[in-house]
Write an enzyme that holds these catalytic residues in place. Sequence first.
Site, mmCIF file in Angstrom:
data_model
loop_
_atom_site.group_PDB
_atom_site.id
_atom_site.type_symbol
_atom_site.label_atom_id
_atom_site.label_comp_id
_atom_site.label_asym_id
_atom_site.label_seq_id
_atom_site.Cartn_x
_atom_site.Cartn_y
_atom_site.Cartn_z
ATOM 1 N N CYS A 38 -18.172 -8.215 18.409
ATOM 2 C CA CYS A 38 -19.291 -7.268 18.271
ATOM 3 C C CYS A 38 -20.223 -7.672 17.133
ATOM 4 O O CYS A 38 -19.838 -7.623 15.954
ATOM 5 C CB CYS A 38 -18.737 -5.860 18.046
ATOM 6 S SG CYS A 38 -19.966 -4.636 17.561
ATOM 7 N N CYS A 84 -21.124 -4.898 14.616
ATOM 8 C CA CYS A 84 -19.959 -4.579 13.786
ATOM 9 C C CYS A 84 -19.908 -5.467 12.543
ATOM 10 O O CYS A 84 -19.497 -5.036 11.465
ATOM 11 C CB CYS A 84 -18.665 -4.764 14.584
ATOM 12 S SG CYS A 84 -18.501 -3.684 16.014
#
Length: 301
Positions: free
Chosen positions: A39, A42
Amino acid sequence: MASIATAATEKASIDAFKRDVIDASKTALVLVDFWAEWCGPCKTLGPLLEKVTAAHAPRVKLVKIDVDKNQTLAAQFRIQSIPTVYAFLGGAPVDGFQGALGERELNAFIERLLAGAPPAPGDTDDAAQIAELLDAARELSTAGGHDDALAMLAALGAELPEREDIAAAEAQALLAAGRAEEAGTVLARIPADSKDPEIARARAAVALALEASPVDDLAGLEAQVAAAPDDHALRFELASGYLARADRDQAADHLLAIVAADRGWNEGAARDRLLKLFEAAGLADPWSIKTRARLRAILFS
């Protein structure tokens, strides 16, 4: 910072969650970051979360959960996109957000939730001591000991620059000492979108102080207004003179007289000045409540 990413089994993962999140949130604010290695957002949010939670430790803790390795937990919280952050207090989720926030937004999110968080062990005594020092500084300022009060508040502000209530107290003390421009400089360090009511009061008080014009001969100006009661500009000047002397009762009387005679005079200048007075005193202040009632009676008569 705790991590449940390497939990070997579902039971171990759930047990770790109960320990590091549910139980821990009974004494601190716990942020749970649902993330994954693949991600991109993230990777942006993660370091910022670590930074801001570390800055608020021990009242804030961070738990990171890799959704790929903890699919049961991710399913229980219905995680559909990442990063997703949940905030826990008192053993239950109280707020959350999806996507990557900036550092300022993260700090604001945490500060808002900390208002309902229990103090960390040992913080109660510190908080009480700071409150006592603030009260002592305010009392000194009220009694005319401006220099001593300002020295105390400057030291507190240097130690706790994130405390907006200390900045507000310092600004009010500077105002009491007749140093409105310096008070404005102190308040300029506080974000414009601050929701602290003491900051709002201090800003309104600074604006009033900078707008107020001292009058050397108030008695003479009173006589002029008495002789020309419909001269609103003269009466507004008189109200400003009383404000410069911190006599809000006399100032409000003259401002209300202007509103009663011509509420739209000078684009509502008298009403606007009254509203600033209410904000500077605090909307819940008994004087504000009484004077606002007088204004309403005029406006709706």
